[in-house]
Design a protein around this motif. Sequence first.
Motif, PDB file in Angstrom:
ATOM      1  N   THR A   8       0.860  -1.182   0.000  1.00 47.72           N
ATOM      2  CA  THR A   8       0.000   0.000   0.000  1.00 47.72           C
ATOM      3  C   THR A   8       0.894   1.228   0.000  1.00 47.72           C
ATOM      4  N   THR A   9       0.692   2.086  -0.997  1.00 45.51           N
ATOM      5  CA  THR A   9       1.469   3.329  -1.102  1.00 45.51           C
ATOM      6  C   THR A   9       0.510   4.516  -1.052  1.00 45.51           C
ATOM      7  N   ARG A  10       1.062   5.699  -0.976  1.00 48.45           N
ATOM      8  CA  ARG A  10       0.231   6.910  -0.989  1.00 48.45           C
ATOM      9  C   ARG A  10      -0.512   7.052  -2.316  1.00 48.45           C
ATOM     10  N   LEU A  11       0.012   6.450  -3.381  1.00 46.27           N
ATOM     11  CA  LEU A  11      -0.584   6.592  -4.707  1.00 46.27           C
ATOM     12  C   LEU A  11      -1.521   5.445  -5.076  1.00 46.27           C
ATOM     13  N   GLY A  12      -1.557   4.392  -4.238  1.00 44.13           N
ATOM     14  CA  GLY A  12      -2.425   3.247  -4.517  1.00 44.13           C
ATOM     15  C   GLY A  12      -1.762   1.938  -4.126  1.00 44.13           C
ATOM     16  N   ASN A  13      -2.416   0.839  -4.476  1.00 40.53           N
ATOM     17  CA  ASN A  13      -1.949  -0.489  -4.074  1.00 40.53           C
ATOM     18  C   ASN A  13      -1.277  -1.237  -5.213  1.00 40.53           C
ATOM     19  N   ILE A  14      -0.260  -2.018  -4.836  1.00 43.78           N
ATOM     20  CA  ILE A  14       0.460  -2.878  -5.767  1.00 43.78           C
ATOM     21  C   ILE A  14       0.313  -4.296  -5.231  1.00 43.78           C
ATOM     22  N   GLU A  15      -0.181  -5.207  -6.056  1.00 46.02           N
ATOM     23  CA  GLU A  15      -0.347  -6.595  -5.635  1.00 46.02           C
ATOM     24  C   GLU A  15       0.743  -7.441  -6.273  1.00 46.02           C
ATOM     25  N   LEU A  16       1.411  -8.242  -5.444  1.00 44.67           N
ATOM     26  CA  LEU A  16       2.507  -9.095  -5.886  1.00 44.67           C
ATOM     27  C   LEU A  16       2.126 -10.563  -5.756  1.00 44.67           C
ATOM     28  N   GLU A  17       2.722 -11.371  -6.610  1.00 45.39           N
ATOM     29  CA  GLU A  17       2.634 -12.819  -6.522  1.00 45.39           C
ATOM     30  C   GLU A  17       4.074 -13.320  -6.406  1.00 45.39           C
ATOM     31  N   PHE A  18       4.314 -14.276  -5.498  1.00 47.48           N
ATOM     32  CA  PHE A  18       5.667 -14.780  -5.266  1.00 47.48           C
ATOM     33  C   PHE A  18       5.965 -16.039  -6.062  1.00 47.48           C
ATOM     34  N   TYR A  19       7.250 -16.253  -6.317  1.00 49.01           N
ATOM     35  CA  TYR A  19       7.751 -17.473  -6.950  1.00 49.01           C
ATOM     36  C   TYR A  19       8.424 -18.335  -5.885  1.00 49.01           C
ATOM     37  N   SER A  20       7.620 -18.912  -5.005  1.00 44.91           N
ATOM     38  CA  SER A  20       8.154 -19.723  -3.906  1.00 44.91           C
ATOM     39  C   SER A  20       8.873 -20.972  -4.398  1.00 44.91           C
ATOM     40  N   ASP A  21       8.509 -21.437  -5.589  1.00 46.36           N
ATOM     41  CA  ASP A  21       9.128 -22.650  -6.112  1.00 46.36           C
ATOM     42  C   ASP A  21      10.560 -22.415  -6.601  1.00 46.36           C
ATOM     43  N   THR A  22      10.864 -21.237  -7.140  1.00 41.93           N
ATOM     44  CA  THR A  22      12.190 -20.988  -7.703  1.00 41.93           C
ATOM     45  C   THR A  22      13.067 -20.074  -6.839  1.00 41.93           C
ATOM     46  N   ALA A  23      12.485 -19.417  -5.848  1.00 46.56           N
ATOM     47  CA  ALA A  23      13.257 -18.542  -4.952  1.00 46.56           C
ATOM     48  C   ALA A  23      12.711 -18.660  -3.523  1.00 46.56           C
ATOM     49  N   PRO A  24      12.673 -19.885  -2.971  1.00 47.33           N
ATOM     50  CA  PRO A  24      12.002 -20.094  -1.675  1.00 47.33           C
ATOM     51  C   PRO A  24      12.594 -19.317  -0.504  1.00 47.33           C
ATOM     52  N   LYS A  25      13.912 -19.232  -0.414  1.00 49.37           N
ATOM     53  CA  LYS A  25      14.549 -18.525   0.707  1.00 49.37           C
ATOM     54  C   LYS A  25      14.344 -17.013   0.593  1.00 49.37           C
ATOM     55  N   THR A  26      14.369 -16.515  -0.623  1.00 44.39           N
ATOM     56  CA  THR A  26      14.158 -15.083  -0.847  1.00 44.39           C
ATOM     57  C   THR A  26      12.731 -14.701  -0.487  1.00 44.39           C
ATOM     58  N   VAL A  27      11.772 -15.516  -0.925  1.00 43.71           N
ATOM     59  CA  VAL A  27      10.368 -15.266  -0.596  1.00 43.71           C
ATOM     60  C   VAL A  27      10.165 -15.342   0.913  1.00 43.71           C
ATOM     61  N   GLU A  28      10.753 -16.346   1.542  1.00 44.78           N
ATOM     62  CA  GLU A  28      10.642 -16.506   3.002  1.00 44.78           C
ATOM     63  C   GLU A  28      11.202 -15.285   3.719  1.00 44.78           C
ATOM     64  N   ASN A  29      12.349 -14.777   3.268  1.00 46.97           N
ATOM     65  CA  ASN A  29      12.968 -13.592   3.864  1.00 46.97           C
ATOM     66  C   ASN A  29      12.059 -12.371   3.714  1.00 46.97           C
ATOM     67  N   PHE A  30      11.527 -12.145   2.503  1.00 47.20           N
ATOM     68  CA  PHE A  30      10.653 -10.992   2.261  1.00 47.20           C
ATOM     69  C   PHE A  30       9.410 -11.076   3.146  1.00 47.20           C
ATOM     70  N   LYS A  31       8.812 -12.268   3.221  1.00 45.11           N
ATOM     71  CA  LYS A  31       7.606 -12.443   4.038  1.00 45.11           C
ATOM     72  C   LYS A  31       7.897 -12.204   5.515  1.00 45.11           C
ATOM     73  N   LYS A  32       9.025 -12.706   5.982  1.00 42.76           N
ATOM     74  CA  LYS A  32       9.415 -12.507   7.391  1.00 42.76           C
ATOM     75  C   LYS A  32       9.528 -11.012   7.696  1.00 42.76           C
ATOM     76  N   LEU A  33      10.227 -10.290   6.821  1.00 41.24           N
ATOM     77  CA  LEU A  33      10.388  -8.848   7.021  1.00 41.24           C
ATOM     78  C   LEU A  33       9.028  -8.144   6.994  1.00 41.24           C
ATOM     79  N   ALA A  34       8.186  -8.514   6.038  1.00 45.93           N
ATOM     80  CA  ALA A  34       6.863  -7.876   5.923  1.00 45.93           C
ATOM     81  C   ALA A  34       6.008  -8.160   7.152  1.00 45.93           C
ATOM     82  N   LYS A  35       6.009  -9.403   7.610  1.00 45.52           N
ATOM     83  CA  LYS A  35       5.196  -9.756   8.784  1.00 45.52           C
ATOM     84  C   LYS A  35       5.668  -9.034  10.042  1.00 45.52           C
ATOM     85  N   ASN A  36       6.964  -8.705  10.086  1.00 43.52           N
ATOM     86  CA  ASN A  36       7.521  -7.951  11.218  1.00 43.52           C
ATOM     87  C   ASN A  36       7.417  -6.440  11.013  1.00 43.52           C
TER      88      ASN A  36
END
Length: 163
Positions: A8-36
């Motif tokens: 969510t930005t001041r200008l509107g929303n951006i929706e992302l889809e993750f590639y958990s199958d090809t970048a599992p650790k990167t997705v896990e890291n991003f999700k961890k940071l976002a959840k925190n």
Amino acid sequence: MENRTYITTRLGNIELEFYSDTAPKTVENFKKLAKNRFYDGLIFHRIVPGFVIQGGDPYTRDTSDRRRWGTGGPGWNIKAEFNKNKHSRGAISMARSQDPDSAGSQFFIVLQDSSFLDGQYTVFGRVISGMDIVDKISSLKTDSKDAPIDPEQARIMTVTIND
């Protein structure tokens, strides 16, 4: 939907889809940071029209000291997960320094196909709606260091994970 994220930005929303199958650790890291709530309140601090918008630097919380923008991270790095995903328009990829294994929290969204980045940076998802918002952010006025003149217009309000 499962495995989606909303920026969510001041200008509107951006929706992302993750590639958990090809970048599992990167997705896990991003999700961890976002959840925190790590990303909440940060700025898309690097805006290069026709190329990328970049965010995820905790130093951007302080808009009075722009000298450090682009140098911050979460306090750890993750290993690169180079894959066959392309740096095409809407791809989301991890920013890093010269060391391929130096990504931490900074990420970028590709504005136009940039195949020269393929195999050099970890693509871990893509924008599935809100590229018009990404384009609005990319059109903000910037200074000589590609930072937004009005950082409030480039602020990430929240990042919400939908698992």
